[in-house]
Scaffold this active site. Sequence first.
Site, PDB file in Angstrom:
ATOM      1  N   HIS A   1       0.820  -1.079   0.145  1.00 43.84           N
ATOM      2  CA  HIS A   1      -0.118  -0.041   0.060  1.00 43.84           C
ATOM      3  C   HIS A   1       0.841   1.314  -0.048  1.00 43.84           C
ATOM      4  O   HIS A   1       2.092   1.262   0.465  1.00 43.84           O
ATOM      5  CB  HIS A   1      -0.988  -0.132   1.265  1.00 43.84           C
ATOM      6  CG  HIS A   1      -1.782  -1.085   1.353  1.00 43.84           C
ATOM      7  ND1 HIS A   1      -3.250  -1.275   0.600  1.00 43.84           N
ATOM      8  CD2 HIS A   1      -2.033  -2.230   2.012  1.00 43.84           C
ATOM      9  CE1 HIS A   1      -3.650  -2.343   0.758  1.00 43.84           C
ATOM     10  NE2 HIS A   1      -3.060  -2.755   1.716  1.00 43.84           N
TER      11      HIS A   1
ATOM     12  N   CYS B   1      -4.287   5.471  -1.197  1.00 47.08           N
ATOM     13  CA  CYS B   1      -3.351   4.437  -1.444  1.00 47.08           C
ATOM     14  C   CYS B   1      -3.537   4.458  -2.976  1.00 47.08           C
ATOM     15  O   CYS B   1      -4.781   3.752  -3.499  1.00 47.08           O
ATOM     16  CB  CYS B   1      -3.753   3.196  -0.927  1.00 47.08           C
ATOM     17  SG  CYS B   1      -2.916   1.740  -1.405  1.00 47.08           S
TER      18      CYS B   1
ATOM     19  N   HIS C   1      -4.897   1.196  -4.906  1.00 44.65           N
ATOM     20  CA  HIS C   1      -6.246   0.662  -4.313  1.00 44.65           C
ATOM     21  C   HIS C   1      -7.130   1.784  -4.342  1.00 44.65           C
ATOM     22  O   HIS C   1      -8.533   1.962  -3.544  1.00 44.65           O
ATOM     23  CB  HIS C   1      -5.935   0.117  -3.069  1.00 44.65           C
ATOM     24  CG  HIS C   1      -5.186  -1.263  -2.970  1.00 44.65           C
ATOM     25  ND1 HIS C   1      -4.026  -1.185  -2.364  1.00 44.65           N
ATOM     26  CD2 HIS C   1      -5.160  -2.325  -3.726  1.00 44.65           C
ATOM     27  CE1 HIS C   1      -3.550  -2.497  -2.856  1.00 44.65           C
ATOM     28  NE2 HIS C   1      -4.129  -2.910  -3.514  1.00 44.65           N
TER      29      HIS C   1
ATOM     30  N   MET D   1      -9.994   3.251  -1.205  1.00 45.17           N
ATOM     31  CA  MET D   1      -8.911   3.324  -0.041  1.00 45.17           C
ATOM     32  C   MET D   1      -8.270   4.585   0.138  1.00 45.17           C
ATOM     33  O   MET D   1      -7.263   4.954  -0.539  1.00 45.17           O
ATOM     34  CB  MET D   1      -7.711   2.434  -0.277  1.00 45.17           C
ATOM     35  CG  MET D   1      -6.954   2.188   0.911  1.00 45.17           C
ATOM     36  SD  MET D   1      -5.658   0.783   0.979  1.00 45.17           S
ATOM     37  CE  MET D   1      -4.726   0.812   2.353  1.00 45.17           C
TER      38      MET D   1
END
Length: 101
Positions: A30, A86, A89, A94
């Site tokens: 991440h 992130c 994602h 995210m």
Amino acid sequence: MNEDFAFDPKRLTVSAGTTVRWVNDSDVGHTVTAYGDRIPTEAAYFASGGFESERAARNDVSGGLLATGDTYEHTFDITGTYEYVCIPHESSGMTGTVTVE
């Protein structure tokens, strides 16, 4: 951070001068990447990998990846709202917010 592709907590409120530490407790990599236009104008930009801009972070995603167990820290000195993502994602939602009072 967890396997559900979410920051935990998603929203955090801290006092100015607080250092926030992100820990990747997921099995996948991440990033912690500030949205350049969603932080206070006088605040320092922040991103895992040490990038100086959102564009630079997006151009080298692997350079900002936190592997399982890795951490990233940033000290928030300027009051305001800081939104971050992130990058790998982002399409899964995210994102997170730090509010500094």
